[in-house]
Design a protein around this motif. Sequence first.
Motif, short mmCIF file in Angstrom:
data_model
loop_
_atom_site.label_atom_id
_atom_site.label_comp_id
_atom_site.label_asym_id
_atom_site.label_seq_id
_atom_site.Cartn_x
_atom_site.Cartn_y
_atom_site.Cartn_z
N SER A 49 26.14 -32.64 13.29
CA SER A 49 27.61 -32.64 13.61
C SER A 49 28.39 -31.96 12.33
CB SER A 49 28.07 -34.01 13.70
OG SER A 49 27.90 -34.83 12.38
N PRO A 82 31.02 -27.79 10.48
CA PRO A 82 32.07 -27.96 9.49
C PRO A 82 31.65 -27.32 8.44
CG PRO A 82 31.76 -30.18 10.71
CD PRO A 82 31.14 -29.17 11.37
N GLU A 111 33.75 -24.98 5.58
CA GLU A 111 34.00 -25.29 4.16
C GLU A 111 33.30 -24.15 3.34
OE1 GLU A 111 34.68 -27.41 0.75
OE2 GLU A 111 35.61 -27.06 2.47
N CYS A 147 43.59 -27.37 -1.02
CA CYS A 147 42.72 -28.86 -0.94
C CYS A 147 42.45 -29.35 -2.34
CB CYS A 147 41.68 -28.74 0.03
SG CYS A 147 40.60 -27.50 -0.51
N ARG A 151 32.49 -32.61 4.42
CA ARG A 151 33.15 -33.78 5.13
C ARG A 151 34.68 -33.74 5.01
NH1 ARG A 151 29.03 -37.08 6.91
NH2 ARG A 151 27.14 -36.67 5.98
N ARG A 152 35.44 -32.79 4.22
CA ARG A 152 36.70 -32.76 4.22
C ARG A 152 37.43 -32.83 5.72
NH1 ARG A 152 38.10 -30.44 -0.78
NH2 ARG A 152 36.69 -29.20 -1.77
N ASP A 153 38.28 -33.79 5.73
CA ASP A 153 38.92 -34.13 6.76
C ASP A 153 40.73 -34.50 6.73
OD1 ASP A 153 39.58 -34.78 9.46
OD2 ASP A 153 38.82 -36.89 9.30
N PRO A 154 41.53 -33.35 7.10
CA PRO A 154 41.08 -32.21 8.02
C PRO A 154 40.44 -31.26 7.13
CG PRO A 154 43.42 -32.32 7.43
CD PRO A 154 42.92 -33.72 6.91
N ALA A 155 39.98 -30.44 7.86
CA ALA A 155 39.33 -29.06 7.27
C ALA A 155 40.41 -28.21 6.88
CB ALA A 155 38.20 -28.31 8.01
#
Length: 424
Positions: A290, A294, A298, A344, A353-357
């Motif tokens: 998963s 992402p 990133e 960011c 794993r940044r959320d949101p990207a």
Amino acid sequence: MTSSPTFTDQQDATEGRSLGSQYQPFAGPHMTDPHPFFERLRREEPVTYSPMLDMWLVSRYDDISGVLKDPARFSNRDMLGSGTHLTDEAREVLARGFDTRHVLLGMDPPEHTRLRRLTNRGFTSKRIASMAPFIRDRTETLVDAFVADGRADLVQQLAYPLPVHVILGVMGVPHEDVWKIKRWSADWQQLAFEQVPPEQQVEMANGVLEFQQYCVRLIEDRRENPQDDLTSYLVAVEADGEALTLHELVMAIGASMLSAGHESTTALLANTWKLALEHGAWEQLREDRSLVLPFLEESTRFDSVSHAMIRTAREDVEVGGVPIPAGSRLLLLYAAGSRDESLCPHAATLDPRRDPAPRHLTFGRGTHFCLGAPLMRLQYEITTNALLDRLPDLRLVPDQDHGIWQSLVLRQMRHLHVTWTPAG
């Protein structure tokens, strides 16, 4: 209260003091790892003049986004004429063909709006999704050729050949022509965005002319023998009763699709794999698929291979508080802006794993958002999962020379040497 610097002040500052006067994109540390310099630019001189390039460097995310969203004041017109200073002989060769600046990347509304609308209709999500079986088959064939060896150059053996075969499949071009098209598209890209020595320019200009003539023959064939491919669609498509002209077709098929449609994908694939291996993320991706997509977003934010884009000021403007005279060219440093802390937190850290990207700049903004981004993502997803499945303990060869080279707009590697434990 201090006043904003004038254009004369900025010119005076370039004499040994301006960071813009120190920027060397084609060699040295600014090519191999530009990010320490970009950090200084964002902090000290976020908008500064480069006398070598005769361009204004723009390095902060908000300033770059503002320019991209304002085509009324910032034009694309000089996008394809910002690299080589052509000799008279090279100009004479190119003059025998179609104007190479007349391409989507170098157009403004409303002309761009019309042509983009026509091409968008052919580059649908359904057409892109239909390429998945071909991409998987081609990927497996390429990996099969080296999987038992225990070592490979992932640029030369996968990232380089795959995207050009994919775009040829989309366009319906014979695959035996792949290396001719690779050579011709390199000629086109280098003349547009690099500093080609005078003694090489005529040969490259002839390559551009041959490429255009090839596209004309392809167009004529599809008029007589339409097929289920994007070339046939573009030849037949109309909007409001208006079809693409021959000039527009040659530019759309040659420059926008067959040329730009694979160079940036090659760069992105190789750089993303390199970052995953350098930062210890390969095992993480193998265990948690998963994270594969992402990680793409990133990694392209963290180190964008779409290094920059160019705009021209239509009028006297201010960018980041710095006055820019009408007619000036701006080099929008995507790779710098995508590491801006305003985008960011901890922007210099690679974190899938940044959320949101964060909304990085790699694929552009607004009307010129990259048409091929969905196809690029599909190729990355399929190839990366194939490598994770078949080369689970992939490792970088230490202390290697990646052969990094850079044009004004794209940063690439020639080599990515890796090893693994062959099965059985």
